[in-house]
Design a protein around this motif. Structure first.
Motif, PDB file in Angstrom:
ATOM      1  N   VAL A 203       9.787 -17.391   6.558  1.00 53.31           N
ATOM      2  CA  VAL A 203       8.705 -18.097   5.889  1.00 53.31           C
ATOM      3  C   VAL A 203       7.798 -17.051   5.244  1.00 53.31           C
ATOM      4  O   VAL A 203       7.504 -16.026   5.871  1.00 53.31           O
ATOM      5  N   VAL A 204       7.351 -17.305   4.007  1.00 50.61           N
ATOM      6  CA  VAL A 204       6.344 -16.440   3.366  1.00 50.61           C
ATOM      7  C   VAL A 204       5.063 -17.251   3.247  1.00 50.61           C
ATOM      8  O   VAL A 204       5.095 -18.384   2.757  1.00 50.61           O
ATOM      9  N   ARG A 205       3.973 -16.687   3.734  1.00 50.01           N
ATOM     10  CA  ARG A 205       2.677 -17.355   3.573  1.00 50.01           C
ATOM     11  C   ARG A 205       1.622 -16.269   3.344  1.00 50.01           C
ATOM     12  O   ARG A 205       1.515 -15.325   4.130  1.00 50.01           O
ATOM     13  N   ASP A 206       0.888 -16.395   2.255  1.00 44.60           N
ATOM     14  CA  ASP A 206      -0.158 -15.430   1.901  1.00 44.60           C
ATOM     15  C   ASP A 206       0.369 -13.990   1.933  1.00 44.60           C
ATOM     16  O   ASP A 206      -0.300 -13.083   2.457  1.00 44.60           O
ATOM     17  N   GLY A 207       1.558 -13.787   1.427  1.00 45.45           N
ATOM     18  CA  GLY A 207       2.098 -12.427   1.282  1.00 45.45           C
ATOM     19  C   GLY A 207       2.645 -11.812   2.557  1.00 45.45           C
ATOM     20  O   GLY A 207       3.043 -10.652   2.565  1.00 45.45           O
ATOM     21  N   VAL A 208       2.662 -12.583   3.652  1.00 50.51           N
ATOM     22  CA  VAL A 208       3.205 -12.067   4.918  1.00 50.51           C
ATOM     23  C   VAL A 208       4.498 -12.824   5.228  1.00 50.51           C
ATOM     24  O   VAL A 208       4.602 -14.026   4.976  1.00 50.51           O
ATOM     25  N   LEU A 209       5.469 -12.062   5.757  1.00 55.73           N
ATOM     26  CA  LEU A 209       6.765 -12.662   6.095  1.00 55.73           C
ATOM     27  C   LEU A 209       6.780 -12.986   7.586  1.00 55.73           C
ATOM     28  O   LEU A 209       6.401 -12.143   8.406  1.00 55.73           O
ATOM     29  N   VAL A 233      10.501  -1.341   1.761  1.00 50.76           N
ATOM     30  CA  VAL A 233      10.592  -1.262   0.295  1.00 50.76           C
ATOM     31  C   VAL A 233       9.476  -2.074  -0.362  1.00 50.76           C
ATOM     32  O   VAL A 233       8.823  -1.592  -1.284  1.00 50.76           O
ATOM     33  N   LEU A 234       9.239  -3.293   0.134  1.00 50.74           N
ATOM     34  CA  LEU A 234       8.181  -4.107  -0.492  1.00 50.74           C
ATOM     35  C   LEU A 234       6.807  -3.863   0.148  1.00 50.74           C
ATOM     36  O   LEU A 234       5.802  -4.360  -0.343  1.00 50.74           O
ATOM     37  N   GLY A 235       6.785  -3.142   1.269  1.00 50.89           N
ATOM     38  CA  GLY A 235       5.506  -2.837   1.929  1.00 50.89           C
ATOM     39  C   GLY A 235       4.841  -4.066   2.531  1.00 50.89           C
ATOM     40  O   GLY A 235       3.616  -4.115   2.678  1.00 50.89           O
ATOM     41  N   GLU A 309      19.894   3.648  -5.577  1.00 57.82           N
ATOM     42  CA  GLU A 309      18.951   4.567  -6.209  1.00 57.82           C
ATOM     43  C   GLU A 309      17.595   4.492  -5.497  1.00 57.82           C
ATOM     44  O   GLU A 309      17.210   3.447  -4.992  1.00 57.82           O
ATOM     45  N   ASP A 310      16.882   5.571  -5.583  1.00 60.22           N
ATOM     46  CA  ASP A 310      15.470   5.712  -5.189  1.00 60.22           C
ATOM     47  C   ASP A 310      15.063   4.913  -3.956  1.00 60.22           C
ATOM     48  O   ASP A 310      15.235   5.345  -2.835  1.00 60.22           O
ATOM     49  N   ASP A 311      14.558   3.691  -4.219  1.00 56.20           N
ATOM     50  CA  ASP A 311      13.959   2.893  -3.153  1.00 56.20           C
ATOM     51  C   ASP A 311      14.940   2.525  -2.045  1.00 56.20           C
ATOM     52  O   ASP A 311      14.528   2.199  -0.934  1.00 56.20           O
TER      53      ASP A 311
END
Ligand code: PMP
Length: 322
Positions: A203-209, A233-235, A309-311
């Motif tokens: 669940v995603v709510r207010d940017g928190v998983l 990766v997404l912080g 790559e990279d991330d």
């Protein structure tokens, strides 16, 4: 469509390669009668640097852990089984595949008190493609909360991926599918969200998983991959905790994860559009490109194909060349 058992190819059984159509077991196979067995679902993906098995070491460990928890002795070690899975791809000329290593008991006796049963281990691999309709990853699923409760830690081995567990999954899934839904969300015996029929829930709510703790749900390997991608990766902050059904209704986004399912958006639960308070998206609308779900899908797609790559460079150890 030809039935799965009727194709060319090779199946690994107890250390030998059997022609696909000849990989058969006896009608008195103990596991067939009582469901005491365990299995894995593993995927291999073709990418720009060839084919790789994704997190095969973790899947193989869980397979052997499941057998141990069931008290089934296994004669093969992880290294042998990983090698057999690699060779399964090579032998069947598969660039991308779903592999199903399965442990089951032999046919020396029936009954719950049978002794001296042999252990068997088979690995089959085939080109599965998308788990559901290919557009499901873009538009999401409609799910129904199940009236069937998920397992309880004191009733079954929630950490193990045992064959018998899937009776419960299929009761729930079949009820939902018969009622016209794509999937089901199962609650644990106390009423908290557990998992889908063969996938974990986020669940995603207010940017928190948020995702349920691994009490009654399987400790999914894709669940772990997604937690790592979201954090590293997404912080994002990721919280493992008890989740109620209404939190799913009120989520900004929700999605399912699994080796076969990969990352599938949950568009609707029990008739409520997830994320849309008004002006619900039309059926067939894709999830927004900037959504957490879409970003995780993009990262996961690159990761499993070895586009590191990279991330994603830190995740190289999750890929085993076939
Ligand atoms: N829960 C259940 C009941 C499953 O069958 C699966 C698929 N193995 C999952 C969750 C997801 O686990 P994984 O990501 O390891 O495939």
């Amino acid at each position: 469509m030809t039935p799965l058992h009727d194709r060319d190819g090779w199946i690994w059984m107890d250390g030998e390669w059997l022609p696909w159509r000849e990989a058969q077991v006896h009608a008195l196979t103990h596991t067939l009668h009582y469901g005491m067995g365990c299995f894995e679902g593993v995927r291999a993906y073709a990418g720009p640097n060839g084919t790789h098995l994704f997190r095969v070491a973790e899947h193989t460990r869980r397979l052997l852990d499941s057998a141990h928890a069931l008290d089934i002795p296994v004669a093969f070690d992880a290294e042998t089984l990983i090698d057999a899975q690699r060779r399964c791809l090579e032998r069947n000329r598969l660039a991308s595949a779903y592999l199903k290593p399965t442990i089951f008991l032999g046919s020396e006796g029936l009954g719950l008190r049978a002794r001296g049963l042999s252990t068997h281990l088979m690995i089959a691999a085939w080109d599965l493609g998308a788990y559901l309709a290919p557009e499901a990853a873009r538009i999401g699923l409609r799910a129904l909360t199940s009236s069937w409760a998920r397992h309880h830690v004191n009733i079954s081995l929630c950490r193990a991926k045992t064959s018998g567990h899937y009776v419960n999954s299929m009761l729930a899934l079949n009820t939902a599918v018969k009622a016209g839904f794509d999937e089901t969300i199962m609650l644990d015996p106390e009423g908290y969200v557990a998992e889908a029929s063969a996938a974990n829930v986020f669940v995603v709510r207010d940017g928190v998983l948020h995702t349920p703790e691994v009490t009654s749900c399987l400790q999914g390997i894709t669940r772990d991959s997604v937690i790592r991608l979201a954090r590293d990766v997404l912080g994002m902050a990721v919280v493992e905790r008890r989740i109620t059904r209404d939190e799913l209704y009120l989520a900004d986004e929700a999605f399912l994860t699994g080796t076969a399912a990969e990352i599938l958006p949950l568009r609707e639960l029990d008739g409520r559009h997830i994320g849309a308070r008004s002006g619900a998206p039309a059926v067939g609308d894709a999830i927004p490109e900037g959504s957490v779900t879409a970003r995780l899908q993009g990262l996961y797609r690159r990761l499993v194909r070895g586009e590191l790559e990279d991330d994603l460079a830190a995740f190289a150890a999750w890929l085993t060349p076939a």
